[in-house]
Design an enzyme around this catalytic site. Sequence first.
Site, PDB file in Angstrom:
ATOM      1  N   GLU A  35       0.841  -1.193   0.000  1.00  0.00           N
ATOM      2  CA  GLU A  35       0.000   0.000   0.000  1.00  0.00           C
ATOM      3  C   GLU A  35       0.876   1.243   0.000  1.00  0.00           C
ATOM      4  O   GLU A  35       1.712   1.424   0.882  1.00  0.00           O
ATOM      5  CB  GLU A  35      -0.919   0.018   1.219  1.00  0.00           C
ATOM      6  CG  GLU A  35      -1.774   1.276   1.348  1.00  0.00           C
ATOM      7  CD  GLU A  35      -2.577   1.589   0.098  1.00  0.00           C
ATOM      8  OE1 GLU A  35      -2.367   2.680  -0.474  1.00  0.00           O
ATOM      9  OE2 GLU A  35      -3.397   0.730  -0.304  1.00  0.00           O
ATOM     10  N   GLY A  40      -6.960   1.022   3.499  1.00  0.00           N
ATOM     11  CA  GLY A  40      -8.403   1.118   3.382  1.00  0.00           C
ATOM     12  C   GLY A  40      -8.904   1.564   2.031  1.00  0.00           C
ATOM     13  O   GLY A  40     -10.096   1.465   1.745  1.00  0.00           O
ATOM     14  N   GLY A  41      -8.009   2.084   1.186  1.00  0.00           N
ATOM     15  CA  GLY A  41      -8.438   2.485  -0.140  1.00  0.00           C
ATOM     16  C   GLY A  41      -9.337   3.704  -0.144  1.00  0.00           C
ATOM     17  O   GLY A  41      -9.487   4.415   0.850  1.00  0.00           O
ATOM     18  N   CYS A  43     -12.667   4.088  -0.401  1.00  0.00           N
ATOM     19  CA  CYS A  43     -13.916   4.092   0.356  1.00  0.00           C
ATOM     20  C   CYS A  43     -13.711   4.631   1.767  1.00  0.00           C
ATOM     21  O   CYS A  43     -14.441   5.506   2.222  1.00  0.00           O
ATOM     22  CB  CYS A  43     -14.512   2.685   0.415  1.00  0.00           C
ATOM     23  SG  CYS A  43     -16.000   2.569   1.431  1.00  0.00           S
ATOM     24  N   HIS A 450     -46.683  -2.238   9.790  1.00  0.00           N
ATOM     25  CA  HIS A 450     -47.263  -0.891   9.699  1.00  0.00           C
ATOM     26  C   HIS A 450     -46.878  -0.084  10.939  1.00  0.00           C
ATOM     27  O   HIS A 450     -46.901  -0.613  12.051  1.00  0.00           O
ATOM     28  CB  HIS A 450     -48.793  -0.994   9.604  1.00  0.00           C
ATOM     29  CG  HIS A 450     -49.477   0.330   9.628  1.00  0.00           C
ATOM     30  ND1 HIS A 450     -49.531   1.146   8.530  1.00  0.00           N
ATOM     31  CD2 HIS A 450     -50.119   0.993  10.634  1.00  0.00           C
ATOM     32  CE1 HIS A 450     -50.187   2.247   8.840  1.00  0.00           C
ATOM     33  NE2 HIS A 450     -50.553   2.190  10.116  1.00  0.00           N
TER      34      HIS A 450
END
Length: 469
Positions: A35, A40-41, A43, A450
């Site tokens: 990296e 984490g890139g 995103c 509902h």
Amino acid sequence: MPATSFDAIIIGSGQAGNPLATALAEAGRRVALIEENRLGGSCINYGCSPTKTLLATAERLHQLRTAAAVAAPEIPNAAQLTVDLAAAVARKDDIIGKMRKGIRANLTQKHDVTLLEGHAAFTGPHALLVTLANGSTKDVTAPLIFINTGTRAAIPDISGLADSGYLSTTQLLDLKELPEHLIILGGGYIGLEFSQMFRRFGSRVTIVEAGPQLLEREDDDVCQGLQAALGQEGIEFVMGARAHGVSRGPSGSITVSVTTSAGERRLRGSHLLVATGRTPNSDKLGLGFAGVKTDDKGYILVDNNLRTNVRGIYALGDIHPGPQFTHLSYDDYRVVRDALLHGRKRSARQRPLPYCVFTDPPMARIGLSEGQAQEQKMPYRVATMPVSVIGRAQQTSETRGFWKVLVGNDDRLLGATLLGPEAGEIMAIIEVAMAGRLKYQQLQEMIFAHPTWAEGLNNVFRELKRVGK
């Protein structure tokens, strides 16, 4: 020094690379992950996670300003509320920092993945030279190499732009002082999310879009509905406008010169965000030394199983052609994992494409839009229902938007586009129905609790109208 050999090397720690590294390590493979930037890139670092964190801040501010609409006590000076941007960014940084620490621990402590922090470039089909952060280099080899290096902001060729001090989305996420007037080049989903975020923070916001509508791949009625909703909050739009010049004046203000059908316009603002698309991070990987082919834009060409033209080299995530979404990147990981570890091959092209635009109201789509059905000359029936008829909308006063569903001759769903509250969550229900090949009547007659937004599925199919033969 001889090269260090691994069973697999992954370049990039995005939403495909990280889980693939741990899956291969769990299977007993010796794995290295390289990296160059932050773990984490896109995103986690400058995409989904930070933007949605700041959007949550903007939404909370909006709720305070509009509390009186649901008979809450009038908040003094509510309309003048603005963000403490430095505090909001600090909260975002804290959340993202914890995510990155979690990724590092998962890779290096829970799983025995060798993490190399530096830049990787091919020296041969299965060999890489890694220039580490301290300046030293390391040669590594592996029979399997996975490229997950993502994209970066595409900067258009506009006179004066490079010298104007424009902002990328990454830079805007770290801004500590609120822009007085933010001009945004680009009316795609990135530009739209930032426009509402900063408008709710307290900035004046103008979007400049070259096309005739926002979100060029969506139906006209969807784009018009979203533009109207954002316009109600004071966001300004200059459509069909091609920027041809940018300059910064002595006072620091930025002027964007655009050509429109009505003639020339000059837009002046305090800050300029460029959100006109992405370009792949493939240009510095030395792909030529490996023989890996790309298209004319630099995206790495892959087959249905994400294999490049070179045996043993794969490309995952945004680096290959196609839609750029985190959930598709993660599914790229699953496609490769299943093929390599479980003996199950699945095409990366034959899969659903759900996605959301996280404006307020949000927009979500799964399957075909009406325009796509018409382009494919596919017979369909369509029903459109305003959100305002849903009981939950009336109770919450969140009544903007509409749902549109497409049904085929076999009564099965072809697609849906939803503009309104909880659009992404309702889309997920429709996606499951499509995956199970349910007929629309099964949703129409299903018992939903509902009062929930999902109850709208009992009603949206009532006015199906046939289009085509």
